[in-house]
Design a protein around this motif. Structure first.
Motif, short mmCIF file in Angstrom:
data_model
loop_
_atom_site.label_atom_id
_atom_site.label_comp_id
_atom_site.label_asym_id
_atom_site.label_seq_id
_atom_site.Cartn_x
_atom_site.Cartn_y
_atom_site.Cartn_z
N SER A 144 -12.66 -10.36 -9.90
CA SER A 144 -12.06 -9.28 -10.69
C SER A 144 -12.81 -7.98 -10.51
O SER A 144 -12.20 -6.89 -10.40
CB SER A 144 -12.03 -9.69 -12.18
N LYS A 145 -14.14 -8.11 -10.50
CA LYS A 145 -14.95 -6.90 -10.27
C LYS A 145 -14.70 -6.34 -8.89
O LYS A 145 -14.58 -5.10 -8.71
CB LYS A 145 -16.42 -7.27 -10.45
N ARG A 146 -14.55 -7.24 -7.90
CA ARG A 146 -14.27 -6.80 -6.52
C ARG A 146 -12.91 -6.13 -6.44
O ARG A 146 -12.73 -5.12 -5.75
CB ARG A 146 -14.32 -8.02 -5.60
N LEU A 147 -11.93 -6.67 -7.19
CA LEU A 147 -10.61 -6.06 -7.21
C LEU A 147 -10.64 -4.65 -7.80
O LEU A 147 -9.94 -3.74 -7.31
CB LEU A 147 -9.64 -6.94 -8.02
N ASP A 148 -11.46 -4.49 -8.83
CA ASP A 148 -11.60 -3.15 -9.41
C ASP A 148 -12.18 -2.19 -8.38
O ASP A 148 -11.71 -1.02 -8.25
CB ASP A 148 -12.49 -3.21 -10.65
N GLU A 149 -13.20 -2.66 -7.66
CA GLU A 149 -13.81 -1.80 -6.62
C GLU A 149 -12.80 -1.48 -5.52
O GLU A 149 -12.71 -0.33 -5.03
CB GLU A 149 -15.04 -2.50 -6.04
N ALA A 179 -9.57 -1.46 -5.82
CA ALA A 179 -8.54 -0.56 -6.34
C ALA A 179 -9.01 0.89 -6.26
O ALA A 179 -8.24 1.81 -5.90
CB ALA A 179 -8.19 -0.93 -7.77
N GLN A 180 -10.28 1.10 -6.59
CA GLN A 180 -10.83 2.45 -6.49
C GLN A 180 -10.89 2.91 -5.02
O GLN A 180 -10.56 4.07 -4.70
CB GLN A 180 -12.23 2.48 -7.11
N ALA A 181 -11.29 1.96 -4.16
CA ALA A 181 -11.36 2.32 -2.72
C ALA A 181 -9.97 2.61 -2.18
O ALA A 181 -9.78 3.52 -1.35
CB ALA A 181 -12.00 1.18 -1.95
N ARG A 182 -8.95 1.87 -2.61
CA ARG A 182 -7.58 2.10 -2.14
C ARG A 182 -7.07 3.45 -2.61
O ARG A 182 -6.36 4.17 -1.88
CB ARG A 182 -6.66 0.99 -2.63
N ALA A 183 -7.44 3.76 -3.88
CA ALA A 183 -7.01 5.08 -4.39
C ALA A 183 -7.58 6.20 -3.51
O ALA A 183 -6.87 7.17 -3.16
CB ALA A 183 -7.45 5.23 -5.85
N ARG A 221 -7.52 2.52 7.30
CA ARG A 221 -8.39 2.28 6.15
C ARG A 221 -7.57 1.81 4.95
O ARG A 221 -7.96 0.88 4.23
CB ARG A 221 -9.15 3.55 5.82
N LEU A 222 -6.40 2.50 4.73
CA LEU A 222 -5.54 2.11 3.62
C LEU A 222 -4.99 0.71 3.82
O LEU A 222 -4.99 -0.11 2.88
CB LEU A 222 -4.39 3.11 3.49
N GLU A 223 -4.58 0.42 5.04
CA GLU A 223 -4.04 -0.92 5.31
C GLU A 223 -5.12 -1.98 5.17
O GLU A 223 -4.88 -3.08 4.67
CB GLU A 223 -3.42 -0.96 6.70
N GLY A 224 -6.33 -1.66 5.60
CA GLY A 224 -7.45 -2.61 5.46
C GLY A 224 -7.79 -2.86 4.00
O GLY A 224 -8.05 -4.01 3.59
N THR A 225 -7.73 -1.79 3.20
CA THR A 225 -8.00 -1.95 1.78
C THR A 225 -6.93 -2.79 1.13
O THR A 225 -7.21 -3.67 0.28
CB THR A 225 -8.09 -0.58 1.10
N ASP A 226 -5.65 -2.54 1.52
CA ASP A 226 -4.56 -3.37 0.98
C ASP A 226 -4.73 -4.84 1.35
O ASP A 226 -4.47 -5.74 0.53
CB ASP A 226 -3.21 -2.84 1.49
#
Length: 409
Positions: free
Chosen positions: A143-148, A150-154, A197-202
């Protein structure tokens, strides 16, 4: 009066004088005898030798297999008198012992089962708790990784949108010839990097979500394992209740075993007191019932006298006064004793059918009261007393210091 008449009259006077003298002497003798020997004394021939005889009976039913005594035989307290056939009671004893052994084996097995189940259950609970804790921690990490992510994707999305706008603007300028191809290619490269980068984050977010689902499933499995382990505790509790039931059964069988042993011990009938055997009317092979009189033990060394005095004789009788006893069996021999008790009621009052003095056909009858007397010395061997012998008892009432009733404790 003639001389002969005078002689007859004188002779007759002497005769009357002699008769009067004899009467006076007899009266004086009777008075002296009463004064010195009968005054302050009360007597009765309604007296008998008594003893607290023990009637021996059986506490159980059975057939007599052995008889160790005969009438008139001396026995000591605890001596064997009669033996009953113990076969039935030995079988009952074997059955009770076998049942107790079986229950004890079940108790031992139950103890091992409880220990093993409890140990296995505690291990499973510890393992399930550890797995649940690890799964929860893993989920929290994801969950913490998902939050990170999400911020990186933004941030990556913002860069992608900016790069896309720049690429669109530079493409228009390139078509108008306002910029160089190299500059446009540079902007295109930035766009591709932002997109990648966006696709990698997704892709990372999708992978994290999959891991999160897996972690949630792992938590569910850990909870299920913990619930199952906790449920195993119920088996331990159930086994404990079963063990408690077995303990109760064991106590019940132990009580039954003790009762059987007691009944088996009753097969040997022993003398309750020391004394002489009397009233034996049994033979080997007789079947006896509980409470059936078998014989009696008479303690002739602890005999006492029960003298029944008229109520009119007891005015001056007190506890402790000396008594002289004569037995019809031994004329001329005297025993000496003392009063130890005066009964609290007349003999008629304690009879099987006491008198109904309130009825209309009442006739006054002088009542008798039992007086208990102990011998000062045991009867000599040459003059032994037996229970029921008739006696003549005389109590010296000259001492009035005693009491009519025993003092209260």
């Amino acid at each position: 009066m003639t001389k002969e008449g005078k002689h007859k009259l004188a002779k007759k006077g002497k005769t009357w004088s002699l008769a009067l003298l004899v009467i006076v002497l007899i009266s004086v003798s009777v008075l002296c005898y009463w004064w010195f020997f009968r005054r302050n004394k009360v007597s009765t021939d309604d007296a008998y030798v008594m003893a607290d005889t023990a009637t021996v009976s059986s506490r159980i039913q059975g057939n007599i297999s052995k008889i160790y005594v005969e009438n008139d035989q001396w026995v000591k307290k605890g001596d064997r008198l009669i033996e009953l056939d113990p076969s039935d009671y030995k079988i009952a004893l074997d059955e009770a012992e076998a049942a107790l052994s079986q229950i004890k084996a079940q108790l031992a097995m139950s103890k091992v089962t409880i220990e093993m189940t409890q140990a296995a259950t505690e291990a499973k609970i510890r393992e399930a708790k550890a797995s649940l804790k690890a799964a929860i921690q893993h989920k929290e990490q994801i969950s913490k990784r998902l939050d990170e992510l999400a911020q990186a994707r933004a941030a990556a999305l913002a860069d992608f949108k900016e790069a896309k706008k720049d690429l669109s603007r530079f493409n228009k300028l390139y078509k108008l010839g306002a910029t160089s191809e190299q500059r446009r290619d540079s902007i295109l490269t930035i766009f591709k990097k932002a997109k990648a980068r966006l696709e990698g984050t997704d892709a990372q977010i999708a992978s994290a979500k999959a891991s999160l689902n897996a972690a949630q499933q792992e938590i569910s499995r850990a909870k299920a394992a913990l619930d199952s382990a906790v449920a195993q505790k119920l088996k331990v509790s159930l086994e404990r209740h079963r063990r408690a039931s077995l303990n109760a059964q064991a106590k019940q069988i132990e009580a039954k075993l003790a009762a059987v042993k007691l009944r088996l011990s009753y097969c040997t009938i022993k003398a309750p007191i020391s004394g002489y055997i009397a009233q034996k009317k049994i033979q080997v092979g007789n079947h006896v019932q509980p409470g059936q009189p078998l014989l009696a033990v008479v303690p002739l060394h602890h005999i006492y006298i029960e003298a029944n005095f008229k109520e009119t004789q007891l005015e001056h009788v007190r506890i402790g006064q000396p008594a002289t006893i004569e037995a019809d069996m031994y004329p001329g021999h005297k025993y000496h004793g003392h009063v130890v008790g005066i009964r609290a009621g007349t003999g008629a009052a304690f009879s099987l059918l006491p008198p109904e003095n309130a009825t209309g056909n009442w006739i006054k009858v002088v009542q008798r009261v039992p007086v208990k007397i102990y011998l000062d010395q045991p009867p000599p061997p040459a003059y032994p007393l037996r229970v029921g012998l008739s006696l003549h008892v005389t109590i010296d009432t000259s001492l009035h210091e005693g009491q009519s009733l025993k003092p209260r404790n």
